[in-house]
Motif scaffolding. Structure first.
Motif, short mmCIF file in Angstrom:
data_model
loop_
_atom_site.label_atom_id
_atom_site.label_comp_id
_atom_site.label_asym_id
_atom_site.label_seq_id
_atom_site.Cartn_x
_atom_site.Cartn_y
_atom_site.Cartn_z
N VAL A 123 -20.89 11.29 -36.14
CA VAL A 123 -19.91 10.50 -36.91
C VAL A 123 -18.60 10.45 -36.12
O VAL A 123 -17.97 9.39 -36.00
N ALA A 124 -18.21 11.61 -35.54
CA ALA A 124 -16.97 11.64 -34.76
C ALA A 124 -17.06 10.71 -33.56
O ALA A 124 -16.10 10.02 -33.21
N LEU A 125 -18.26 10.68 -32.94
CA LEU A 125 -18.47 9.81 -31.79
C LEU A 125 -18.40 8.34 -32.22
O LEU A 125 -17.78 7.51 -31.55
N ALA A 126 -19.01 8.05 -33.37
CA ALA A 126 -18.97 6.67 -33.89
C ALA A 126 -17.52 6.27 -34.16
O ALA A 126 -17.11 5.16 -33.82
N ARG A 127 -16.74 7.19 -34.74
CA ARG A 127 -15.34 6.88 -35.03
C ARG A 127 -14.54 6.66 -33.74
O ARG A 127 -13.67 5.81 -33.67
N ALA A 128 -14.89 7.46 -32.71
CA ALA A 128 -14.18 7.34 -31.45
C ALA A 128 -14.52 6.03 -30.74
O ALA A 128 -13.69 5.46 -30.05
N LEU A 129 -15.76 5.55 -30.92
CA LEU A 129 -16.19 4.37 -30.17
C LEU A 129 -16.03 3.05 -30.92
O LEU A 129 -16.12 1.98 -30.32
N VAL A 130 -15.76 3.14 -32.23
CA VAL A 130 -15.76 1.92 -33.04
C VAL A 130 -14.63 0.96 -32.64
O VAL A 130 -14.77 -0.26 -32.79
N THR A 131 -13.57 1.49 -32.06
CA THR A 131 -12.46 0.61 -31.66
C THR A 131 -12.65 0.06 -30.25
O THR A 131 -11.78 -0.63 -29.74
N GLU A 132 -13.78 0.39 -29.65
CA GLU A 132 -14.08 -0.02 -28.27
C GLU A 132 -12.94 0.32 -27.32
O GLU A 132 -12.30 -0.54 -26.72
N PRO A 133 -12.65 1.62 -27.19
CA PRO A 133 -11.52 2.05 -26.38
C PRO A 133 -11.81 1.96 -24.88
O PRO A 133 -12.96 1.86 -24.47
N GLU A 134 -10.73 1.99 -24.10
CA GLU A 134 -10.89 1.95 -22.65
C GLU A 134 -11.08 3.35 -22.08
O GLU A 134 -11.68 3.54 -21.04
N ILE A 135 -10.48 4.32 -22.78
CA ILE A 135 -10.56 5.70 -22.30
C ILE A 135 -11.01 6.57 -23.49
O ILE A 135 -10.39 6.53 -24.55
N VAL A 136 -12.06 7.34 -23.29
CA VAL A 136 -12.51 8.23 -24.36
C VAL A 136 -12.44 9.67 -23.86
O VAL A 136 -12.95 9.99 -22.79
N LEU A 137 -11.78 10.50 -24.64
CA LEU A 137 -11.66 11.91 -24.28
C LEU A 137 -12.57 12.73 -25.19
O LEU A 137 -12.48 12.62 -26.41
N PHE A 138 -13.45 13.49 -24.60
CA PHE A 138 -14.41 14.28 -25.39
C PHE A 138 -14.06 15.75 -25.23
O PHE A 138 -14.12 16.28 -24.11
N ASP A 139 -13.72 16.40 -26.32
CA ASP A 139 -13.41 17.83 -26.25
C ASP A 139 -14.65 18.61 -26.70
O ASP A 139 -14.93 18.70 -27.89
#
Lengths: 268, 403
Positions: free
Chosen positions: B150-166
């Motif tokens: 779900v967190a990944l879906a939330r992070a990717l739903v805006t189609e970002p240019e940079i994704v930081l995964f902790d």
């Protein structure tokens, strides 16, 4: 480390800290309040969130406000009757109960009851969001956490407090009537006519202003404490949340009484 | 041609007496997966939070596309923030909101999309991450793996240019860990975002990263390609990598690449001294991506796991089997020449046919292809040379039909 220890034993430094720290804190609370206030009016308006909070702060506090109002009015009726009867002026009971409630007890007791019911919940909810990084998550999504979390609560408190106070006053006046007329035999007509003649618009407005100021004080302090849970020096995590909630309740209750005194001196 | 998207220059950060970053310098290239590895409590998450502006450095500079964050106007910072997405270690889902509301929140708050458009986008993302049917659940009702998705879906739903995964895989079982790694790699290829991953998963993280940065004592001790860090003779790097790399791969109990390399060296000694031939086989699952897309990452990893288990049953105790990439398995077969290796592959293709690789019927007409490349080691040839030979001679040898 040794330098710090020396400073803590330096009485002048300690005095400086004692002055600077509260001033800093007051400053940050004031900035926090103004930010939240301005963000209420930022577009797009958060109408549905404000309505939800009005339901939580106002609607869900209704029962406790009615109960407190009724019993406060009833006890005022009893105490007032026995005091006034010593001077043979039982007929003034309506005026005594109504003025006490509208000017003082209504706004103050409403604020204190709402602090216990909704203020503590605000501090705990925001505090948990802080420690579980939900507030950081909002920031990374470019959502202003103050606008998202605090502004709707502040707006809802400003809407709810005067309404709850009005209900408290009305229920309290009927509570006084119950004991005064129902139990102790004062003529109902005299009770209500005294209420009508003694209460001026100025008194009602005074209570109204107080309730708005209390709404601001309670919502700001409770949200501020929750929002800064991670800065609690004496405990982190769950303990931090418990400390924030406790200090939110204690500080806002005390501040309500202090502000009440200050406002009364201006309003009288 | 890649360019430096983010640069950290000599960043210092302390929390009271605790000095976390002591002059960390890092470069993140556009469109690449950069992984930050390092000991627990070493400041990896702090470093990551600097990139998104959650923490300000005490000193040092952070440049985004060559421009220092400190000198940016409020408007520039705001538009910069919209390019980023951050997936928190503890997921940081809003616990008073449902799964749907959590994923939809950034779209609802920061875009002018209609609710129908938001719904479509969220539904798509939920489908891609196998979250259908959980729309109305609250985070507390989900398992750890599902929360991550779900967190990944939330992070990717805006189609970002940079994704930081902790630490995106912290607390997940091996199959789900691999599924998350696959997801990151797959989406990174699909959407082309720049990813920065903080991870402990060695060697798995090497397969999906183009660049590895090792944080040690508050500094970036090493930054380079995954193969370079593995080859590095620096004792600190070696100790760290060996300490984290367990002797068996978590999934299926396979050997690690390092163990396989050791096995190779032992076999080479046998070849040189006693003329005992040995071969190297690379098995590649060609349509793992298709499986990911159609059945989801967890199912595809289960298929891979089942396939690997079937292969392991066919090899001898003196042979070695290890993961070589996200969809590749490497076998070192002792006492096996090229012809025997070919026979082994043919036998494998026949015997594995019909095995229960997948427990469920995925879709009608489903089959997945495995290509096998093999090479016999020659005296004195390096591991890399044999590996290259095996990979270059790849040919599809069978189609496993599970229909």
């Amino acid at each position: 480390m040794s330098q710090e220890t020396n400073i803590s034993y330096n009485p002048i430094a300690a005095l400086g800290r004692m002055v600077i720290f509260p001033v800093q804190k007051m400053g940050s609370v004031a900035i926090f309040f103004f930010k939240s206030l301005i963000l209420i009016f930022s577009y797009p308006f958060q109408i549905s969130k404000i309505i939800q909070q009005v339901y939580f702060i106002g609607m869900k506090s209704l029962l406790v406000i009615c109960l407190t109002g009724a019993f406060t009015g009833m006890v005022l009726g009893l105490q007032g009757y026995y005091t006034l009867s010593q001077f043979g002026s039982e007929g003034l009971l309506g005026a005594a109960v109504a003025l006490t409630l509208i000017r003082e007890l209504g706004p103050v007791l409403t604020a204190i009851m709402v602090i216990g019911r909704a203020g503590s919940a605000m501090a705990a909810e925001i505090g948990i969001m802080r420690i579980s990084e939900q507030i950081d998550a909002l920031e990374t999504m470019d959502i202003n956490p103050i606008r998202f979390l605090v502004s709707p609560r502040l707006a809802a408190a400003i809407i709810s407090f005067p309404l709850l106070t009005a209900i408290f006053d009305t229920v309290g006046i009927f509570g006084g009537y119950l004991t005064g007329s129902g139990l102790l035999g004062i003529n109902p007509g005299i009770y209500f006519s005294r209420v009508e003649t003694s209460v001026l618009m100025q008194d009602v407005m005074g209570g109204f202003y107080k309730s708005i100021v209390f709404a601001i004080v309670v919502a700001t302090i409770c949200c501020f404490q929750g929002y800064h849970t991670h800065l609690q020096s004496e405990g982190f995590g769950a303990k931090g949340v418990s400390l924030s909630t406790t200090s939110a309740v204690v500080i806002s209750s005390v501040m309500v009484l202090v502000v009440d005194y200050v406002l009364t001196t201006f309003l009288l | 041609m890649t360019e430096a998207l983010i640069q950290l220059i000599d960043v210092y950060k302390s929390f009271g007496e605790q000095h976390v970053l002591k002059g960390a310098s890092l470069t993140i290239q556009k469109g690449e997966v950069t992984s930050i590895i390092g000991g627990s409590g070493g400041g990896k998450s702090v470093l990551l939070k600097h990139l998104v502006g959650l923490i300000q450095p005490d000193s040092g500079e952070i440049l985004i596309e060559g421009k220092p964050i400190g000198s940016m106007s409020k408007k520039e910072r705001k538009s910069l923030k919209r390019k980023f997405s951050y997936m928190f270690q503890g997921s940081a889902l809003f616990d008073s909101m449902t799964v749907y509301e959590n994923i939809a929140l950034p779209l609802k708050e920061k875009t002018k999309m209609t609710s129908a458009m938001i719904k479509k986008k969220v539904d798509d993302k939920m489908q891609q991450l196998e979250l259908q049917g959980n729309e109305h659940k609250y985070p507390s009702q989900l398992s750890g793996g599902m929360k991550k998705r779900v967190a990944l879906a939330r992070a990717l739903v805006t189609e970002p240019e940079i994704v930081l995964f902790d630490e995106p895989t912290a607390g997940l079982d091996p199959v789900k860990k691999n599924a998350v790694h696959n997801m990151i790699s797959d989406y990174q290829h699909k959407f082309g975002f720049t990813a920065v991953v903080v991870s402990h998963e060695i060697p798995d993280i090497f397969y999906i990263s183009q660049s590895i940065a090792m944080l040690f004592e508050g500094k970036i001790w090493f930054q380079g390609k995954p193969e370079d860090i593995q080859k590095s003779s620096d004792p600190i790097i070696q100790n760290f990598i060996n300490g984290l790399e367990s002797s068996k791969h978590e999934m299926n109990g396979m050997a690690t690449t390092k163990k396989t390399l050791q096995r190779y060296q032992e076999a080479m000694v046998h070849l040189e001294r006693h003329e005992i031939a040995f071969s190297l086989i690379i098995l590649t699952m060609n349509n793992l991506d298709e499986l990911n897309e159609k059945l989801g990452f967890v199912v595809s990893q289960t298929v891979l796991k089942n396939f690997v288990s079937a292969v392991r049953k066919k090899i001898d105790i003196t042979d070695s089997c290890s993961m070589y990439g996200l969809n590749k398995i490497m076998l070192v077969l002792s006492s096996t020449n090229l012809e025997q290796a070919r026979e082994f592959c043919t036998k494998l293709s026949k015997e594995i046919r019909g095995n229960n690789i997948i427990d469920i019927q995925p879709y009608p007409g489903f089959c997945f292809t495995v290509s096998a490349g093999f090479a016999e080691a020659q005296k004195g040839s390096s591991f890399k040379e044999v590996l290259k030979k095996a990979e270059s001679s790849q040919n599809i040898f069978h189609e496993f039909r599970v229909c």
